[in-house]
Write a protein that holds these residues in place. Structure first.
Motif, PDB file in Angstrom:
ATOM      1  N   ARG A 198       1.149 -11.110   8.877  1.00  0.00           N
ATOM      2  CA  ARG A 198       2.348 -11.940   8.958  1.00  0.00           C
ATOM      3  C   ARG A 198       3.521 -11.159   9.552  1.00  0.00           C
ATOM      4  NH1 ARG A 198       4.699 -15.223   4.642  1.00  0.00           N
ATOM      5  NH2 ARG A 198       5.576 -16.130   6.533  1.00  0.00           N
ATOM      6  N   ALA A 199       3.620  -9.882   9.204  1.00  0.00           N
ATOM      7  CA  ALA A 199       4.716  -9.068   9.740  1.00  0.00           C
ATOM      8  C   ALA A 199       4.607  -8.956  11.259  1.00  0.00           C
ATOM      9  CB  ALA A 199       4.696  -7.687   9.101  1.00  0.00           C
ATOM     10  N   LYS A 200       3.399  -8.800  11.747  1.00  0.00           N
ATOM     11  CA  LYS A 200       3.203  -8.721  13.200  1.00  0.00           C
ATOM     12  C   LYS A 200       3.581 -10.037  13.869  1.00  0.00           C
ATOM     13  CE  LYS A 200      -0.278  -5.104  13.521  1.00  0.00           C
ATOM     14  NZ  LYS A 200      -1.633  -4.751  13.998  1.00  0.00           N
ATOM     15  N   LYS A 201       3.190 -11.137  13.280  1.00  0.00           N
ATOM     16  CA  LYS A 201       3.452 -12.445  13.871  1.00  0.00           C
ATOM     17  C   LYS A 201       4.937 -12.771  13.884  1.00  0.00           C
ATOM     18  CE  LYS A 201      -1.017 -14.628  12.903  1.00  0.00           C
ATOM     19  NZ  LYS A 201      -1.713 -15.708  12.174  1.00  0.00           N
ATOM     20  N   THR A 202       5.680 -12.241  12.917  1.00  0.00           N
ATOM     21  CA  THR A 202       7.112 -12.530  12.821  1.00  0.00           C
ATOM     22  C   THR A 202       7.979 -11.383  13.353  1.00  0.00           C
ATOM     23  OG1 THR A 202       7.063 -11.746  10.519  1.00  0.00           O
ATOM     24  CG2 THR A 202       6.831 -14.122  10.882  1.00  0.00           C
ATOM     25  N   ASN A 203       7.325 -10.398  13.960  1.00  0.00           N
ATOM     26  CA  ASN A 203       8.028  -9.272  14.594  1.00  0.00           C
ATOM     27  C   ASN A 203       8.869  -8.450  13.617  1.00  0.00           C
ATOM     28  OD1 ASN A 203       7.062  -9.806  17.271  1.00  0.00           O
ATOM     29  ND2 ASN A 203       8.531 -11.512  17.394  1.00  0.00           N
ATOM     30  N   LYS A 204       8.400  -8.344  12.379  1.00  0.00           N
ATOM     31  CA  LYS A 204       9.075  -7.454  11.436  1.00  0.00           C
ATOM     32  C   LYS A 204       8.605  -6.027  11.671  1.00  0.00           C
ATOM     33  CE  LYS A 204       9.664 -10.799   7.618  1.00  0.00           C
ATOM     34  NZ  LYS A 204      11.119 -10.773   7.449  1.00  0.00           N
ATOM     35  N   GLU A 205       9.463  -5.077  11.373  1.00  0.00           N
ATOM     36  CA  GLU A 205       9.073  -3.684  11.517  1.00  0.00           C
ATOM     37  C   GLU A 205       8.027  -3.338  10.461  1.00  0.00           C
ATOM     38  OE1 GLU A 205      11.003   0.828  11.662  1.00  0.00           O
ATOM     39  OE2 GLU A 205      12.247  -0.898  11.054  1.00  0.00           O
ATOM     40  N   ILE A 206       6.998  -2.599  10.858  1.00  0.00           N
ATOM     41  CA  ILE A 206       5.924  -2.174   9.960  1.00  0.00           C
ATOM     42  C   ILE A 206       5.974  -0.658   9.813  1.00  0.00           C
ATOM     43  CG2 ILE A 206       3.420  -2.014   9.636  1.00  0.00           C
ATOM     44  CD1 ILE A 206       3.182  -4.661  11.164  1.00  0.00           C
ATOM     45  N   LEU A 207       6.028  -0.188   8.559  1.00  0.00           N
ATOM     46  CA  LEU A 207       6.070   1.237   8.264  1.00  0.00           C
ATOM     47  C   LEU A 207       4.913   1.605   7.335  1.00  0.00           C
ATOM     48  CD1 LEU A 207       9.903   1.484   7.528  1.00  0.00           C
ATOM     49  CD2 LEU A 207       8.740   2.105   9.659  1.00  0.00           C
ATOM     50  N   ALA A 208       4.539   2.874   7.317  1.00  0.00           N
ATOM     51  CA  ALA A 208       3.458   3.341   6.447  1.00  0.00           C
ATOM     52  C   ALA A 208       3.917   4.562   5.666  1.00  0.00           C
ATOM     53  CB  ALA A 208       2.215   3.681   7.273  1.00  0.00           C
ATOM     54  N   LEU A 209       3.499   4.637   4.411  1.00  0.00           N
ATOM     55  CA  LEU A 209       3.874   5.752   3.542  1.00  0.00           C
ATOM     56  C   LEU A 209       3.001   6.981   3.756  1.00  0.00           C
ATOM     57  CD1 LEU A 209       4.482   3.685   0.306  1.00  0.00           C
ATOM     58  CD2 LEU A 209       6.241   4.894   1.615  1.00  0.00           C
ATOM     59  N   GLU A 210       1.788   6.784   4.282  1.00  0.00           N
ATOM     60  CA  GLU A 210       0.897   7.902   4.539  1.00  0.00           C
ATOM     61  C   GLU A 210      -0.113   7.524   5.606  1.00  0.00           C
ATOM     62  OE1 GLU A 210      -0.648   8.675   0.663  1.00  0.00           O
ATOM     63  OE2 GLU A 210      -2.035   6.981   0.688  1.00  0.00           O
ATOM     64  N   THR A 211      -0.839   8.502   6.089  1.00  0.00           N
ATOM     65  CA  THR A 211      -1.882   8.271   7.087  1.00  0.00           C
ATOM     66  C   THR A 211      -3.239   8.182   6.394  1.00  0.00           C
ATOM     67  OG1 THR A 211      -2.332  10.615   7.428  1.00  0.00           O
ATOM     68  CG2 THR A 211      -0.562   9.620   8.760  1.00  0.00           C
ATOM     69  N   THR A 212      -4.233   7.712   7.141  1.00  0.00           N
ATOM     70  CA  THR A 212      -5.590   7.679   6.604  1.00  0.00           C
ATOM     71  C   THR A 212      -6.026   9.071   6.173  1.00  0.00           C
ATOM     72  OG1 THR A 212      -6.191   5.805   8.011  1.00  0.00           O
ATOM     73  CG2 THR A 212      -7.996   7.120   7.124  1.00  0.00           C
ATOM     74  N   GLY A 213      -5.713  10.070   6.996  1.00  0.00           N
ATOM     75  CA  GLY A 213      -6.089  11.439   6.674  1.00  0.00           C
ATOM     76  C   GLY A 213      -5.497  11.907   5.366  1.00  0.00           C
ATOM     77  N   GLU A 214      -4.244  11.536   5.102  1.00  0.00           N
ATOM     78  CA  GLU A 214      -3.595  11.948   3.861  1.00  0.00           C
ATOM     79  C   GLU A 214      -4.239  11.269   2.662  1.00  0.00           C
ATOM     80  OE1 GLU A 214       0.974  12.956   5.171  1.00  0.00           O
ATOM     81  OE2 GLU A 214       0.341  10.853   5.124  1.00  0.00           O
TER      82      GLU A 214
END
Length: 320
Positions: A189-205
């Protein structure tokens, strides 16, 4: 009305017990439930009515206010069924009120799957059969066969990776799909509504949590997972009831029971990650716009949960 997301084809992770003891360590049930509410890749729920329950006065959603802005904390269940939608109205309102949505991981992280696979494999010359005890390997072979997998296809993978492969297969057998998970739903939904997407960590972490376990702890982990699978449906029923109605005390109780014999995992999965995430959330609360933070529900509850940590810092926290 917002409909449930369309499911994509589910693909599971690829790539000594005597009585009630695991190498001298007593077995406690519930470890699978632990992983299902704190790690992005592993969470599940039994089907629930689409409508909001009249018995639930609260849900697993908190609003943190700083005087400058608001940060919503949404406890996630990562595998669900289509019957679980639509979500409670308050969750949709929190999403609408946020200009940025924050997840544990960016589910579309470039190279994330490859990193996961590479970290889960043994270097040439070592195999799963050599890494675990004879009794453990036989139990693993039997459980894999029950789930439609050939143990020979798992020979090149480390025990922690095999643990989650089996767990994914079990969830698939029960009909649960990550395409219906709270994380995937709101990221789409965030992508469809152009909201900014952030991540707290990476897959590696996130993989580091398990890749750093000793061989002994990895073997205990795989045996406990096999043990838990027989009662998973019952455990998940209690888990989801607590999650749906925002019963933080019940969720915390399940977590502490699960962690009783795995303090190393508690430190790695909850304490260290929550401390790191608190720094990020504290930063969000100093900005002039609102955020929605979506993390496993187990990260929000208990003395070491994000909700309690934010209250201790003096923020106003309201459960919705």
């Amino acid at each position: 009305m917002i409909k449930a997301p369309e499911a994509k084809q589910f693909r599971p992770w690829s790539g000594e017990k005597e009585g009630k003891m695991i190498r001298g360590r007593p077995v406690k049930k519930g470890l699978c439930v632990l992983f299902l509410i704190v790690l992005t890749a592993f969470a599940a729920a039994r089907p629930l009515p689409a409508q909001e329950s009249s018995e639930c006065r609260k849900i697993s959603l908190w609003k943190v206010s700083s005087g400058r802005n608001a940060v919503y904390l949404l406890g996630s269940i990562h595998f669900l069924k289509k019957e679980n939608y639509p979500l409670p109205t308050a969750m949709e309102k929190a999403f609408a009120d946020a200009s940025a949505v924050v997840f544990e991981l960016d589910l579309d992280e470039a190279g994330g799957a490859n990193d996961l696979l590479a970290r889960g494999m043994y270097p040439p010359g070592r195999t799963l059969k050599e890494a675990v005890g004879k009794n453990t390997y036989e139990r693993l072979r039997q459980k894999a066969a029950e789930l439609g997998a050939d143990i020979r296809t798992l020979q090149n993978f480390r025990p922690w990776f095999v643990t989650f492969t089996l767990l994914s297969l079990k969830l698939h057998a029960l009909g649960f799909n990550p395409a219906y998970g709270i994380d995937r739903y709101f990221q789409t939904r965030a992508k469809k509504t152009n909201k900014e997407i952030l991540a707290l960590e990476t897959t590696g972490e996130q993989v580091d949590v398990f890749a750093g376990l000793t061989d002994r702890d990895q073997e205990a982990l795989i045996l406990q997972t096999i043990e838990d699978m027989d009662t998973m449906d019952e455990e998940l029923g209690r888990l989801v009831a607590a999650w749906r109605c925002g019963d933080g005390a019940a969720l915390a109780g399940m977590m502490f029971k699960s962690y009783a014999e795995f303090p190393v995992l508690y430190d790695r999965i909850i304490i260290r990650r929550n401390q790191k995430w608190m720094a990020a959330i504290d930063g969000y609360l100093r900005q002039g716009r609102n955020f929605l933070v979506v993390v496993g529900a187990g990260h929000l509850v208990g003395d070491d949960g994000l909700v309690g940590m934010l209250r201790k810092k003096g923020y106003r926290v309201e459960q919705l």
